[in-house]
Write an enzyme that holds these catalytic residues in place. Sequence first.
Site, PDB file in Angstrom:
ATOM      1  N   HIS A  68       0.955   5.155   1.187  1.00 23.33           N
ATOM      2  CA  HIS A  68       0.325   6.137   2.051  1.00 23.33           C
ATOM      3  C   HIS A  68       0.334   7.482   1.314  1.00 23.33           C
ATOM      4  O   HIS A  68       1.381   7.912   0.814  1.00 23.33           O
ATOM      5  CB  HIS A  68       1.130   6.343   3.341  1.00 23.33           C
ATOM      6  CG  HIS A  68       1.217   5.134   4.229  1.00 23.33           C
ATOM      7  ND1 HIS A  68       0.455   4.991   5.367  1.00 23.33           N
ATOM      8  CD2 HIS A  68       1.991   4.027   4.158  1.00 23.33           C
ATOM      9  CE1 HIS A  68       0.762   3.856   5.964  1.00 23.33           C
ATOM     10  NE2 HIS A  68       1.700   3.242   5.254  1.00 23.33           N
ATOM     11  N   HIS A 111       0.845  -1.192   0.000  1.00 21.30           N
ATOM     12  CA  HIS A 111       0.000   0.000   0.000  1.00 21.30           C
ATOM     13  C   HIS A 111       0.875   1.235   0.000  1.00 21.30           C
ATOM     14  O   HIS A 111       1.945   1.257   0.599  1.00 21.30           O
ATOM     15  CB  HIS A 111      -0.942   0.024   1.208  1.00 21.30           C
ATOM     16  CG  HIS A 111      -0.256  -0.172   2.527  1.00 21.30           C
ATOM     17  ND1 HIS A 111       0.168  -1.415   2.957  1.00 21.30           N
ATOM     18  CD2 HIS A 111       0.101   0.702   3.492  1.00 21.30           C
ATOM     19  CE1 HIS A 111       0.751  -1.292   4.133  1.00 21.30           C
ATOM     20  NE2 HIS A 111       0.739  -0.004   4.478  1.00 21.30           N
TER      21      HIS A 111
END
Length: 130
Positions: free
Chosen positions: A99, A97
Site C-alpha cells: 500500500h 501488495h
Amino acid sequence: MCVFCEIIAGNIPSRKVYEDEHVLAIMDINPLSAGHTLVMPKKHTEDFITADTETVHQVIDVTHTLAERIVKALGAQGVNIVTNVGEAAGQSVSHLHFHIIPRYGNDAALSFHEAETPVDLDDVFAKITA
Ligand code: 5GP
Ligand code: ZN
C-alpha cells in the site's frame, strides 16, 4: 483466481497507475487517503513472507519509484508504505501488495500510536535474536 489476479488478467476493471512485465500498480477502490495505491506482482504470490526474493525486489523497486511520484503529484506531506501479512495483520486479499498511502497532516488514515501493547522487551528480544 484471486481478485487481484482477475484485475491483472483484465477481467475486473481498475485504474492502472503503472504496469510493466512483472508488476502492476492500481488505485485502491476503497482509499484510506487521496492517492492510495496498491503495487503487486503479476505472478500470484500469497504475501511478503512467502514471496521469492526476485518478486519482492521487483515490487519494492516500483513502490519506491511510485511513492515519490505520487507524493509529488499530490503535494502530500508524508506517506505510509505498508504490506499486510495474514488475517491477523489485516490482509484481506491473499496476493502480495504494497500500500502507498499519501498523508496530508490532517487525515486519520493510519496510526501506529493508538494501541500500545505491554511487552516484555527482554523476553521478545531474546526470542528474535536466538
Ligand atoms: P489488504 O487488506 O489485503 O492489505 O488490502 C487489500 C486492499 O485491496 C484494500 O485496501 C481494498 O480496498 C483493496 N481492494 C479490494 N478489492 C479491490 C478491487 O476489486 N479493486 C481495487 N482497486 N482495490 C481493491
Ligand atoms: Zn492472485
